[in-house]
Structure formats: structure tokens, C-alpha cells
Design a protein around this motif. Sequence first.
Motif, mmCIF file in Angstrom:
data_model
loop_
_atom_site.group_PDB
_atom_site.id
_atom_site.type_symbol
_atom_site.label_atom_id
_atom_site.label_comp_id
_atom_site.label_asym_id
_atom_site.label_seq_id
_atom_site.Cartn_x
_atom_site.Cartn_y
_atom_site.Cartn_z
ATOM 1 N N GLU A 177 7.282 -36.378 -51.230
ATOM 2 C CA GLU A 177 7.921 -35.159 -51.748
ATOM 3 C C GLU A 177 8.257 -34.185 -50.625
ATOM 4 O OE1 GLU A 177 5.822 -34.887 -56.142
ATOM 5 O OE2 GLU A 177 4.715 -34.306 -54.351
ATOM 6 N N ARG A 189 10.969 -33.903 -41.758
ATOM 7 C CA ARG A 189 11.622 -33.045 -42.755
ATOM 8 C C ARG A 189 12.835 -32.354 -42.157
ATOM 9 N NH1 ARG A 189 8.557 -29.971 -46.897
ATOM 10 N NH2 ARG A 189 8.558 -28.032 -45.791
ATOM 11 N N GLU A 205 12.037 -33.192 -49.642
ATOM 12 C CA GLU A 205 12.327 -31.887 -50.252
ATOM 13 C C GLU A 205 13.704 -31.330 -49.854
ATOM 14 O OE1 GLU A 205 9.791 -28.585 -49.359
ATOM 15 O OE2 GLU A 205 10.285 -27.574 -51.225
ATOM 16 N N PRO A 206 14.054 -31.411 -48.567
ATOM 17 C CA PRO A 206 15.375 -30.886 -48.197
ATOM 18 C C PRO A 206 16.510 -31.557 -48.963
ATOM 19 C CG PRO A 206 14.084 -31.352 -46.239
ATOM 20 C CD PRO A 206 13.311 -31.888 -47.398
ATOM 21 N N VAL A 259 16.247 -32.976 -51.958
ATOM 22 C CA VAL A 259 16.154 -32.560 -53.358
ATOM 23 C C VAL A 259 16.794 -31.182 -53.527
ATOM 24 C CG1 VAL A 259 14.565 -31.951 -55.210
ATOM 25 C CG2 VAL A 259 14.123 -33.962 -53.794
ATOM 26 N N ILE A 260 16.535 -30.310 -52.545
ATOM 27 C CA ILE A 260 17.139 -28.982 -52.596
ATOM 28 C C ILE A 260 18.662 -29.108 -52.553
ATOM 29 C CG2 ILE A 260 17.467 -26.857 -51.253
ATOM 30 C CD1 ILE A 260 14.495 -27.058 -50.527
#
Lengths: 526, 277
Positions: free
Chosen positions: A398, A454, A402-403, A405-406
Motif C-alpha cells: 500500500e 515510493r 500510494e502515489p 492510487v492517488i
Amino acid sequence: MLEVKNLNVSFNGKKILKSLNFKLKAGDITAVVGESGTGKTTLAMSIMGLISEQFSNAKVSGNIFFNGIDICTADRNQLQQLRWKRISMVFQNVDNILNPTLSINSQISEIMPGKNNDLKIKNTLARVGFPPERAVAYPHQLSMGEKQKVLLAMAYILEPELVILDEPTSSLDHHTRNNLIDIIKKMSSGRAVLILTHDLDTVRKLTKKTIMLYGGSIIEAGDTEAIFSNPRHPYTRGLLRSFPSTDRTKDLQGIRGKPEFVEEGCPFHPRCTQSINICRIQKPPLDEYEDRMLSCHRGGIIPLLEVKDVSKSYNGLDVLKSVSLNIYEGETVTLLGRSGSGKTTLAKIIMGLLKADSGEIYLDTRQVNKWDFNFYSRVQMIFQEVASAISHRLNVFEAVTEPLVIQKITERKILEEEAKKVLSEVQLPADHDFLRLYPHHLSGGELQRIVIARALILSPGLLIADEPTSSLDASIQAKILKLLNNIQEERGLGMLFITHDLGVARKVSDKILKLDNGIITEERIK
Amino acid sequence: MHISVKKNLKKDKSALAGLVMLSLLVLIALAAPLFTKDPRAFSNLILSKPDINHILGTNDLGQDIFSRLFYGLRTSIFISIAAGALSTFLSVIIGIFSGLTGGIIDQIIMRIIDAMLVIPSIIILILISAFIKPDLIGLIILISIFHWQGGARIIRGQTLSLKQKGHIYSATTFGAKKAYILARHIIPDLGNIITASFLHNARSAVFLEAGIAFIGISAADTISLGTMMNRALEFYYLPVWAWWLLPAGIMLSLILISLTLLNNLIEKIIDPRLHDA
């Protein structure tokens, strides 16, 4: 004196030299620099008029004018008049050039017209630092350096106007090399000298002008000092970075990929980190850029970020006073300063997390007014506190994705693929078990790698690393710094590296900027 | 700080007891209509002793005390959940807004909260209740209006500190919008505090409702443990207190105890100083 005009040489249809153009004047010592296989020796042999003579499968087009005579079209007789007497050359493989059955004396006499040349030979040998009394020796009795000197003596003895030296110093030790460089300098006054080499140290010490050759094309040419202190072509910079030197502190970096034969487009584009579409299709012309000639569609190494006169104060305390800096593609700029000197403030201003009181920020030469996704997909930041940089509620998968998903990329398969790719890039496992670990299961080094992963997953062009290793112990720090270095080589990432540690700064930086009392001063590093 | 509520719950026996108790109470309250009579039905049988028909006897109006006890429980639980949720909702919205906005707006909100915290809310509540005799919904709104401030203050403080955390900055630099950061990071990170605030407000709501009913200023038709105790006290000279006053008091205590035990656990989780060595 020598003018090469649109010279093309191909073997079996494979183009080795591609429309070369350059001029040499008397008194110029010029280097042709390039890796093995870029066509340096082919160029030398073309100038000597040896190509069509020696190779039946070669095709030469274009002109090489030597004082008005076109070597490419000259007949055998004309060429014989030129060779040794007006143009001489020292070949690369010293061992194979000298005839093992002849003494040095007879060897040199062979190329000289007439008889009774002993005195001249003696004098010339003395000038190149070869003891004349040893002229009776045979090649196998000489050391590498001595053979090289004999060859130099042969090249200079007839006082030619143009001397071509192919790798004159490449297999010599440091002392002998310096000695030879001095000799060549002394012998070369008033002549045009063309030195073909990949030894950058020799180039810097010996030559005034440099021609960078890659894939048979000239990619950058100009004053040696200018090219060495401020390379503008990504290849030139890559080569300089690959070359160990006694006064360089930054770790060696190679050039990604390996040299390959390119039929179309810029010869360097498969290895170039800033190549765009046109680089693949069209060969860039050799144009004049400020103080040099450059062949690059992007105008050389592109500027990524420019900070212009940024000021910031907190409650009347001036933290940054009209600070400016530039970061180019693939370059590491270090911001060095004490704690509280405003390093992080500047980073946060660049990232749009703080508002500057005044000043401008340019990304890819356009002024940044809005910090939106377009900006953040070009610029990423690694924050100082690794432990808090990842939410404790997110597992590795996750956190890393995350980047994405954003950015509304939610398809599980794509996310997994991207996560695995970027995790392997930072040398972490990407198996199912590891993806499901939480930050508190991981060590500091692993966390730092995840933070880097990330930041990389959005493929930024610039990475701001705020004290990325300050909380790590030395051995892990070394690994992370190496990792960042490799990623830079692979991706051409520009980096703003923030640290208070001068040792670290010297190891990673192309440029060190000192931030003190809100003012930036540049620290000279070599 | 990574917290597993499950793990903590397993370790903390008293909190586990609180959870079991509260769950049972909620279940019983939900199932009350299945095993009780109409709590409002009058009969001629007044102040009768417990028997097969009326397990806890009847009150002065002939109503079944057993049924009214469980309907009173329903009221208490409903009010605790509703007032707890409403006041916590207000705390979260106002706290986060204030913390995220900052500046002068934050200052104004904080001064209003300070002012409201200084006023003894219980007296105001009693005064207003005595004046308007609020029904259940009115009471929920009234209690909520006077109970969000403490939570809002804490949540604002936490939001201020969260705002500066690396993972929030990181999310911002990945291009996240405010809504994403709120939903994915800030609110989940405030989860424990929001839960604690909810439990705290729920407990106060139960207590306040019972108190207001006990002094007889809530709407007369609301079946409440507080009203039961108030009425039972009028007949303290009869033996009815044993099956009228006592069960209501015990029931109220059980709710409060279970909420308190759970609240203790959450507080312990939030505040590392309360961790067992």
C-alpha cells in the motif's frame, strides 16, 4: 591546415564514421576522445589515406583536405609524398609496429631519405628522452615507455606538419605518462597534432581542443578546459564521471547500457537519459552553442529546476535571503548547511509545502505557479524522518503504490507490477510476504529504500533527498548512497541532496552549495 | 505507532469484560419487545409485589416495572449512541476544520470553545430542560450542543501535529487532494481519539439524560431509568424500592461501568504513559 569535410566511412555497408567535419590549424593540439569502437582509429587511418588501400570492403566519401590536397582522392604517389614526411602517425599497438628483427637505429633509418642520418637520429632520440646509446637495442629489449618514445622519435624526426598519435599514453604508468606528455608538448610546437585517446587525464594535460566522438559522430567539440569543467552533452558528462581521477571525490558512475550500433537518429539515444522521440528518428546537427559545438536535439544537458531569488522569513527572522540555484538533468547538487540553516525550508518551498515570501521557481524552464500532479510527477521528495514518512497503517504494498492510487490508478495488476519493478530497483524483495509487512516490521535501511521506491514510482526527473541517510548507520548509509548513485545513472535523475555531512556531500555531489545565514555560496569541488 | 486493538483487548481483561457487558446490554435492549409487555399499559394492579405475571411487580400506575426497566435501557442506549455520535461528529468536523485551516479562523473557533468550556454546561442544560421539557430527540441535540467542545479541542491539536507528519507531507507531494488526505490519513489516524471521544460523550449522555429525568424535567412520556428512580423514591416508605428503585439503579450503573471500562482501554492505548510496564 587539415580540413575534414563531411567524411563518411563504412565497412560492409556499416557506417563507422558519419559526416565528420572539423579543422585543424598549425600549433593546435587536438584530442579526439571516445570509447573503444567509436571510430577514432578509422578516422586516423582515413587521414593517412590508408582506408581504401588496406580494406577492400570499405567505402569512403567526403573530403580530407591537407594543405589543399584531397587525401580521399589522392593517388598512391601523392600519398607516399605525404606520409611520414608531412603527416606522420604513431599507431596504437606499440608492440606490433616495431619490426622485431631490426635494431632501433636501423628501424628509424628506414623511414629517412638518404644516408648518414645518425646524428639526426641521435638528436631526436635525445629529444624524446630516449638514451641514444641504446639505439642499438632491439624492440624486445625495450620497455613499453621506451618503445613509445622510439615511435615518437620516428613520428617527429622528419618534422612533419601533422602528427597523429593513437593512444600514445594508454598503457603507461603515471610517471612515464607525465614524462611523455611533456615530451609531446615540447615536440609539437608549430605543428598540428591530433591525439586519439580515451585517456581523459592525458587530454586535459596535453590538449587545447577536444572533439568528442561517439558512434562515429562528433557530439561535442570545443576548448578542452570548457568541455572538461562544464560538459554539455550527456555522453561527455557520463564519460567524465566514469573516469577515475586523483582529485575527484564523487563516486564513479558509468553510462547506462552499452555502446550499440545505431543506424538512425542520435547515436547516443539508446543510452541517453533525456532522449525524446526526435532523438530516435533524426540525427541532431552539430551546431554552435555558446563556446562550443554541440550535437544534441535538446541543446545538451537540460536544466531541470531553477530557483530564483527565493526569500523566506519566519517572524522577522530571515531564513533564506534571495537564494538561487540550478539543477540539471542527471546532476547531483548538494545543499550543505548546519541544522536550522534553512535547508529543509528551501526544499519545502520547492515542493510547494511552504510559501516563499518572494522569488520564483522554474521547472523544465517554465515557471511553477501551481503545485499539482504535473509538478509532482516530475519532482519528488524523500523526507528526513523515515519513520514517520510512511503511515503505520499502510503495508509495504500500500505504501509503495500510494502515489499511483492517488493518481487514480487502481487496477490491482498494474499496481502489483509497478510495485515489483520499483522494489527490485531499490533492491528489496517483492514477494507476497514482504509486500504484506508493516513499517514496524522493517529496519531503518529497508524503510529508507521503501521511501525511495515510493518517490520513484511516479518516475520523477528530480529527486529532493532531505538527509536521506542521517538516521542510518555507516554501512547502510553506504548502500543507500550507492543505490541513489546507480538510480541516477540509470534514470538520469537530477538530485537535490540535503545534508549537513561534508563527507557524504563530497561522495555524491557534482556541485556543493553551502547554505549559511540564508545565503548560498558554491563550494569548489573537482 | 502501530496499534492492534484486538491484541490490546485480549490483554486487558477488564476492558474485555466491559465489551462483553455492553454487547449483552445492547442485545437485550434490542430484543426487549420480544420478552416484555407494553410498558405503557395501565392496570388496576398498583404497586404489586413481583409474581409470575409481573416479574418486578407494578408501579403506582399499575405499569409493569420489568418491561419499563428494559425500555428504559433502550432509551439510555439510544441516547448514548445518538448523542455520542452527534457530539463526536461535531467535534471531528470542527476540530479538523480548525486544525487544518489554522490562522485567524482557528483562533476564533478556539476562543469560542474556551468560552463554552468555561460555562458549567450541566446547569445550563437543567435550566433549558426545565423551560422546554425536551423530548428524546430534543435532549440528544441539547446534550450534543454542550459536549463537542472538549473533543474538538483534542482533535484540533492532533490534527495540527498530524499535519506536520512525514506521511501527510508525502501524500501531498504525491499530488493528493485534501479529501484524500482527510479520508485516508487524518481521520484514520485520529481513529483512537475519535473512539475515545465517542465513548466519553456516550457515557456523559447516559448520565445526563438519567439525571435530567431524575429531577423530573424531561418529557413525561419518555420511559427512562432516571424517571423510574425519581418515581420510586416517592414511595421509599414502601418495600417497592427493592424491585423498582434498585433494578433501575443497577441497570444504569451497568451501562456506565461497561462504557467506562472500554474507555479506559482506549485511553491506555492513546496515552503511552498508561501502558503497563
